[in-house]
Structure formats: structure tokens, C-alpha cells
Design a protein around this motif. Structure first.
Motif, PDB file in Angstrom:
ATOM      1  N   PHE A  52      46.490 -36.555 -86.359  1.00 22.16           N
ATOM      2  CA  PHE A  52      45.895 -37.671 -85.609  1.00 22.16           C
ATOM      3  C   PHE A  52      45.506 -38.894 -86.434  1.00 22.16           C
ATOM      4  N   TRP A  53      45.608 -38.840 -87.773  1.00 29.62           N
ATOM      5  CA  TRP A  53      45.331 -40.020 -88.588  1.00 29.62           C
ATOM      6  C   TRP A  53      46.567 -40.919 -88.621  1.00 29.62           C
ATOM      7  N   ASN A  54      46.377 -42.216 -88.555  1.00 29.98           N
ATOM      8  CA  ASN A  54      47.497 -43.140 -88.668  1.00 29.98           C
ATOM      9  C   ASN A  54      48.147 -42.980 -90.039  1.00 29.98           C
ATOM     10  N   THR A  55      49.471 -43.031 -90.064  1.00 31.93           N
ATOM     11  CA  THR A  55      50.220 -42.846 -91.301  1.00 31.93           C
ATOM     12  C   THR A  55      49.967 -44.002 -92.264  1.00 31.93           C
ATOM     13  N   GLY A  93      37.143 -43.436 -84.427  1.00 28.13           N
ATOM     14  CA  GLY A  93      36.836 -44.852 -84.244  1.00 28.13           C
ATOM     15  C   GLY A  93      35.353 -45.094 -84.038  1.00 28.13           C
ATOM     16  N   GLN A  94      35.028 -46.282 -83.523  1.00 30.42           N
ATOM     17  CA  GLN A  94      33.627 -46.639 -83.321  1.00 30.42           C
ATOM     18  C   GLN A  94      33.491 -47.741 -82.277  1.00 30.42           C
ATOM     19  N   ARG A  95      32.267 -47.958 -81.850  1.00 30.32           N
ATOM     20  CA  ARG A  95      31.919 -49.119 -81.028  1.00 30.32           C
ATOM     21  C   ARG A  95      31.140 -50.045 -81.940  1.00 30.32           C
ATOM     22  N   SER A  96      31.658 -51.219 -82.183  1.00 28.93           N
ATOM     23  CA  SER A  96      31.206 -52.074 -83.274  1.00 28.93           C
ATOM     24  C   SER A  96      30.029 -52.979 -82.914  1.00 28.93           C
ATOM     25  N   SER A  97      29.239 -53.282 -83.963  1.00 27.38           N
ATOM     26  CA  SER A  97      28.157 -54.261 -83.815  1.00 27.38           C
ATOM     27  C   SER A  97      28.414 -55.511 -84.641  1.00 27.38           C
ATOM     28  N   THR A  98      29.606 -55.619 -85.255  1.00 29.04           N
ATOM     29  CA  THR A  98      29.896 -56.820 -86.039  1.00 29.04           C
ATOM     30  C   THR A  98      30.113 -58.015 -85.112  1.00 29.04           C
ATOM     31  N   ASN A  99      29.863 -59.196 -85.617  1.00 27.48           N
ATOM     32  CA  ASN A  99      29.900 -60.409 -84.793  1.00 27.48           C
ATOM     33  C   ASN A  99      31.206 -60.611 -84.041  1.00 27.48           C
ATOM     34  N   ASN A 100      32.316 -60.328 -84.666  1.00 21.11           N
ATOM     35  CA  ASN A 100      33.610 -60.547 -84.017  1.00 21.11           C
ATOM     36  C   ASN A 100      33.933 -59.496 -82.956  1.00 21.11           C
ATOM     37  N   TYR A 101      33.235 -58.361 -83.008  1.00 16.45           N
ATOM     38  CA  TYR A 101      33.576 -57.246 -82.114  1.00 16.45           C
ATOM     39  C   TYR A 101      32.357 -56.647 -81.417  1.00 16.45           C
ATOM     40  N   LEU A 102      31.381 -57.438 -81.063  1.00 19.36           N
ATOM     41  CA  LEU A 102      30.145 -56.909 -80.482  1.00 19.36           C
ATOM     42  C   LEU A 102      30.431 -56.007 -79.282  1.00 19.36           C
ATOM     43  N   GLY A 103      30.087 -54.742 -79.436  1.00 22.12           N
ATOM     44  CA  GLY A 103      30.258 -53.790 -78.342  1.00 22.12           C
ATOM     45  C   GLY A 103      31.682 -53.358 -78.082  1.00 22.12           C
ATOM     46  N   GLU A 104      32.636 -53.816 -78.904  1.00 23.55           N
ATOM     47  CA  GLU A 104      34.044 -53.482 -78.691  1.00 23.55           C
ATOM     48  C   GLU A 104      34.424 -52.201 -79.437  1.00 23.55           C
ATOM     49  N   PHE A 105      35.493 -51.562 -78.993  1.00 16.54           N
ATOM     50  CA  PHE A 105      35.990 -50.336 -79.611  1.00 16.54           C
ATOM     51  C   PHE A 105      37.015 -50.687 -80.681  1.00 16.54           C
ATOM     52  N   VAL A 106      36.847 -50.108 -81.882  1.00 12.21           N
ATOM     53  CA  VAL A 106      37.744 -50.412 -82.999  1.00 12.21           C
ATOM     54  C   VAL A 106      38.011 -49.161 -83.844  1.00 12.21           C
ATOM     55  N   TYR A 107      39.146 -49.178 -84.529  1.00 11.86           N
ATOM     56  CA  TYR A 107      39.506 -48.245 -85.603  1.00 11.86           C
ATOM     57  C   TYR A 107      39.877 -46.830 -85.183  1.00 11.86           C
TER      58      TYR A 107
END
Length: 194
Positions: A105-108, A133-147
């Protein structure tokens, strides 16, 4: 130490109280009480069981306790103990991150030594960490799902300040303890009481 074999996907505290499922990004970012969600708000049961749910740190610190009876959310010190043990017992894995990462399940990745490179030597410890992954608190991704597919973050029970808490990050090429915003949406992996 005895660790759970998977990330939590609980929707209730130990006393039966519901943990609110927060799907809206702005609501997630402004929440000052416990909240949980699934990555991209999926309702696919297999995905939820595989990766677990994401929680803000207010869920971790709630005195109703999200950990099942007989288990607890690890402290920073308990993570350090695990990391020291793993680094001294890597087996066939090349580093701590690979030793605790699942072989699927890890990206190659083409860079030697990263979790996504030569996954067949991952998971010498049997910890089977998945890239939830995570739900981000960084300015560009507030509350968004990443990684998803690239990293995993777990909360510790150790608070750092009124806004920040200690967390454990697993991404290429290694794993580290770091300080994270309590609004972040991270996984929880419990350790058995002793």
C-alpha cells in the motif's frame, strides 16, 4: 511493549459517548473538542478498517478515553522506547521507517532506503504501519486530506503547548517525533497497559 496491530477506527469513547464525525474542512479546523473522520470522508468499510480513522488531538486528551479497556495512547517516552528497540533490531529492513512499515500500500519510490522502495524488506518488526495520510492544518491545506500512500502520523498523549502536541511521523525516509498542531487529523495506534 505490546502494540495494536492496526490504527483505531473507533467512533465512540470508552463510556459510549459518540465522537462527532466532521466532514467539513472549516468545521474541522475550528473545532476545539474531539472529532474524527475518514480519509476523504470515505464510507467504504474496507478502507476504514484498513487505514483507521483520523482524529484531532482533542479526542486524544478527552477524559472519556478513546482507547479500549486495557490499552492507552502512547506517550512520547513510549514512542522513544519503541524507536530505540526497532533501531537496534532492524532485521532485514534498512532503517526504522522500513522496519515498521507494511510491505504493501505504500506508493512506489525509486530512492533506495525509502519506505516505498523494495517494499519486500519492509516490516521486519511486524508493526505493519500503513500510509493512512492525514487531515492537514497547514495554511495551504486547512482541513484538507493529504499524503495517503506516502505517510502516516500518530498522536501521542504528550501535550507540548496549548496549541501543539507531540506526534510521531512516518514518511520517507525515516520516522521522527515532532510537534504538531492539535487541529491536525492523525491516526491513533494504542499500546497495551502494563
Amino acid at each position: 511493549q505490546t502494540w495494536m496491530a492496526e490504527n483505531l477506527y473507533a467512533t465512540h469513547y470508552r463510556d459510549g459517548s459518540s465522537i462527532p464525525n466532521i466532514t467539513d474542512s472549516i468545521t474541522w479546523w475550528t473545532l476545539t473538542t474531539g472529532g474524527q473522520c475518514t480519509y476523504n470522508n470515505t464510507t467504504v468499510t474496507d478502507s476504514i478498517i484498513k487505514y483507521g480513522r483520523l482524529y484531532n488531538w482533542h479526542t486524544v486528551s478527552d477524559n472519556r478515553n478513546i482507547a479500549p479497556i486495557g490499552w492507552h495512547i502512547p506517550t512520547k517516552k513510549e514512542i522513544e522506547i519503541l524507536k530505540d528497540y526497532v533501531s537496534n533490531n532492524l532485521g532485514i529492513s534498512q532503517n526504522t521507517a522500513k522496519a515498521i512499515s507494511s510491505s504493501i500500500f505504500w506508493n512506489t519510490d525509486t530512492i533506495v532506503g525509502t519506505v516505498g522502495n523494495n517494499c519486500k524488506i519492509n516490516n521486519s518488526t511486524g508493526f505493519s504501519a500503513l500510509p493512512s495520510g492525514q487531515r492537514s492544518s497547514t495554511n495551504n491545506y486547512l482541513g484538507e486530506f493529504v499524503y495517503l500512500g506516502n505517510d502516516c502520523n500518530w498522536w501521542t498523549a504528550t501535550s507540548y503547548s496549548s496549541d501543539m502536541s507531540e506526534s510521531w511521523n512516518l514518511s520517507d525516509p525515516d520516522t521522527e517525533l515532532r510537534v504538531s498542531d492539535k487541529h491536525d487529523g492523525f491516526s491513533i495506534r494504542c499500546v497495551k497497559d502494563y
